[in-house]
Design a protein around this motif. Structure first.
Motif, PDB file in Angstrom:
ATOM      1  N   ASP A  18      -9.498  -2.003   4.241  1.00  0.00           N
ATOM      2  CA  ASP A  18      -8.705  -1.892   5.471  1.00  0.00           C
ATOM      3  C   ASP A  18      -8.301  -3.281   5.961  1.00  0.00           C
ATOM      4  O   ASP A  18      -8.981  -4.277   5.679  1.00  0.00           O
ATOM      5  CB  ASP A  18      -9.494  -1.182   6.571  1.00  0.00           C
ATOM      6  CG  ASP A  18      -9.902   0.229   6.165  1.00  0.00           C
ATOM      7  OD1 ASP A  18      -9.235   0.801   5.290  1.00  0.00           O
ATOM      8  OD2 ASP A  18     -10.894   0.742   6.727  1.00  0.00           O
ATOM      9  N   PRO A  60      -5.646   2.073   3.786  1.00  0.00           N
ATOM     10  CA  PRO A  60      -5.236   2.629   2.492  1.00  0.00           C
ATOM     11  C   PRO A  60      -6.207   3.705   2.026  1.00  0.00           C
ATOM     12  O   PRO A  60      -7.404   3.666   2.333  1.00  0.00           O
ATOM     13  CB  PRO A  60      -5.277   1.412   1.556  1.00  0.00           C
ATOM     14  CG  PRO A  60      -5.375   0.217   2.452  1.00  0.00           C
ATOM     15  CD  PRO A  60      -6.071   0.685   3.678  1.00  0.00           C
ATOM     16  N   ALA A  68       0.667   4.238  -2.583  1.00  0.00           N
ATOM     17  CA  ALA A  68       0.487   5.604  -2.076  1.00  0.00           C
ATOM     18  C   ALA A  68       1.497   6.562  -2.695  1.00  0.00           C
ATOM     19  O   ALA A  68       1.153   7.685  -3.077  1.00  0.00           O
ATOM     20  CB  ALA A  68       0.611   5.606  -0.553  1.00  0.00           C
ATOM     21  N   VAL A  93      -1.806   6.687   3.059  1.00  0.00           N
ATOM     22  CA  VAL A  93      -2.028   5.480   3.851  1.00  0.00           C
ATOM     23  C   VAL A  93      -1.839   5.843   5.326  1.00  0.00           C
ATOM     24  O   VAL A  93      -0.864   6.508   5.677  1.00  0.00           O
ATOM     25  CB  VAL A  93      -1.042   4.349   3.470  1.00  0.00           C
ATOM     26  CG1 VAL A  93      -1.210   3.157   4.405  1.00  0.00           C
ATOM     27  CG2 VAL A  93      -1.258   3.912   2.052  1.00  0.00           C
ATOM     28  N   GLU A 115       0.821  -1.208   0.000  1.00  0.00           N
ATOM     29  CA  GLU A 115       0.000   0.000   0.000  1.00  0.00           C
ATOM     30  C   GLU A 115       0.858   1.262   0.000  1.00  0.00           C
ATOM     31  O   GLU A 115       0.465   2.289  -0.570  1.00  0.00           O
ATOM     32  CB  GLU A 115      -0.943  -0.008   1.207  1.00  0.00           C
ATOM     33  CG  GLU A 115      -2.045  -1.049   1.118  1.00  0.00           C
ATOM     34  CD  GLU A 115      -2.846  -0.933  -0.165  1.00  0.00           C
ATOM     35  OE1 GLU A 115      -3.063   0.199  -0.642  1.00  0.00           O
ATOM     36  OE2 GLU A 115      -3.256  -1.978  -0.703  1.00  0.00           O
TER      37      GLU A 115
END
Length: 213
Positions: A103, A118, A67, A74, A63
């Motif tokens: 999540d 995220p 990001a 995140v 993640e």
């Protein structure tokens, strides 16, 4: 998903699609200037899966990569329960009902949990934390960290969130700004607040007693 001959093309996780491609939860699809994140929920018996430490770290790594690439924040929550829950399954089920499909809830230790959020903005995280605190024991403390604001690696975010939780009072939440540690080095007292330096001194404290050069 497949590209029906569009001018700009379709990209999945940054790679242009040339033929039909299956998608998984968390995949990022880019169509022109539009970015879509696929959210899928798959639970057996209504129970949200709880990750172990290794799986949580890998999910956080993935993640963070998304990001940084797509500029979607995140947020990581470190929950120090203070005591080992008598019914850990009931607690994680109660927490899981407040989470979004993307999540992830993880068990880091007997009295430690983590929540990975995220594509989560600050106000969303604040609302979620308030709901989680109502499910947690009064002794619980929550620490937060986020990418890209607080760091761009899983280890850094985990460290910051854990230190922030240690600095919080029972029943409250604390962020990176609350981290402050005093270290005695010989005759000198050093005040540490920057997460990167905290990690350096933590590493020194573990390596110091060894015979490693």
């Amino acid at each position: 998903i497949h590209d029906a001959g569009s001018h700009n093309g379709v990209r999945v996780n940054g790679v242009r699609v040339n033929e039909a491609q299956s998608l998984a939860s968390g995949d990022v699809v880019q169509v022109g200037e539009v970015v879509l994140v696929l959210h899928c929920q798959s639970m057996r018996g209504g129970q949200r899966p709880v990750l172990d430490r290794a799986a949580a770290r890998q999910y956080l790594v993935d993640e963070i990569e998304r990001a940084l690439r797509y500029h979607h924040p995140v947020v990581l929550l470190h929950i120090d329960l203070g005591v080992s829950p008598s019914e850990p399954g009931m607690l994680t089920a109660a927490l899981g009902q407040h989470l979004r499909p993307l999540d992830r809830l993880a068990r880091l230790g007997a009295s430690e949990l983590a929540v990975i959020l995220p594509d989560c903005e600050e106000d969303e995280a604040h609302d979620l934390i308030e709901r989680l605190l109502r499910e947690l024991p009064q002794s619980a403390r929550i620490g937060t960290s986020g990418c890209p604001v607080d760091g761009g690696s899983a280890d850094m975010l985990l460290f910051i969130a854990r230190q922030a939780a240690a600095a919080a009072s029972p029943g409250t939440v604390a962020g990176p700004a609350s981290i402050q540690v005093r270290r005695q080095i010989g005759e000198h007292t050093i005040l540490l607040a920057e997460p990167a330096m905290l990690r350096v001194y933590e590493l020194i404290s573990r390596l110091g007693p060894s015979s490693m050069p």
